[in-house]
Design a protein around this motif. Structure first.
Motif, mmCIF file in Angstrom:
data_model
loop_
_atom_site.group_PDB
_atom_site.id
_atom_site.type_symbol
_atom_site.label_atom_id
_atom_site.label_comp_id
_atom_site.label_asym_id
_atom_site.label_seq_id
_atom_site.Cartn_x
_atom_site.Cartn_y
_atom_site.Cartn_z
ATOM 1 N N LYS A 46 0.872 -1.182 0.000
ATOM 2 C CA LYS A 46 0.000 0.000 0.000
ATOM 3 C C LYS A 46 0.903 1.225 0.000
ATOM 4 N N LYS A 102 -1.322 6.660 1.987
ATOM 5 C CA LYS A 102 -2.684 6.194 2.265
ATOM 6 C C LYS A 102 -2.797 5.459 3.604
ATOM 7 N N ASP A 135 -3.558 -2.460 -0.126
ATOM 8 C CA ASP A 135 -4.329 -2.171 -1.335
ATOM 9 C C ASP A 135 -4.259 -3.324 -2.318
#
Length: 149
Positions: A86, A90, A112
């Motif tokens: 990820k 974020k 992610d």
């Protein structure tokens, strides 16, 4: 993050002055038979040989991490090995404080994406790449080269 095969490593030598030294070491030594542990390759370059049983995705993401002072070059030697990833910008749920001594920051965030490395493939993970690895079945073997920024 970069994912590629060892045969293409020279494409990335210009990204950091020690990338060439790191991949030269890999190509000139039998890294598949190194005992587990750390080796100082050169100033600012440390290789860590790791072998162990693969983890589930759920277990592995407990170690979702990034680094401030090092780039990881993670090379799969026996796999396949799955990674979670990820972008750092974020991640909003830190898991404890940054450890300057270990150069690691952990997060509770969910990845992610997941990706898989086959034998003789590598991932270059920069400080902005939150990641975890050693996801898979059976015995996994790899080397991680820590490249000081």
């Amino acid at each position: 993050m970069i994912i590629d095969s060892l045969q293409n490593a020279s494409k990335y030598f210009g990204l950091h002055p020690n990338f060439k030294k790191a991949f030269d070491y890999v190509n000139q030594n039998d890294i598949s038979n190194l005992p587990d542990g750390a080796i100082e390759i050169a100033e600012g370059l440390k290789l860590i040989a790791i072998s162990g049983q693969g983890n589930t995705r759920e277990e592995a993401v407990k170690g979702f991490e990034c680094h401030d002072k090092n780039i990881d070059i993670q090379i799969s030697l026996k796999g396949p090995e799955t990674f979670a990833w990820k972008p750092r910008e974020k991640c909003v749920n830190p898991n404890g404080e940054y450890s300057d001594e270990r150069d690691v920051r952990f997060f509770h965030d969910a990845p992610d994406t997941f990706f898989e490395l086959q034998e003789k493939q590598f991932a270059i993970l920069f400080p902005e790449d939150v990641h975890t690895a050693m996801i898979g079945e059976g015995l996994l073997r790899k080397v991680v080269i820590k490249v000081k920024i």
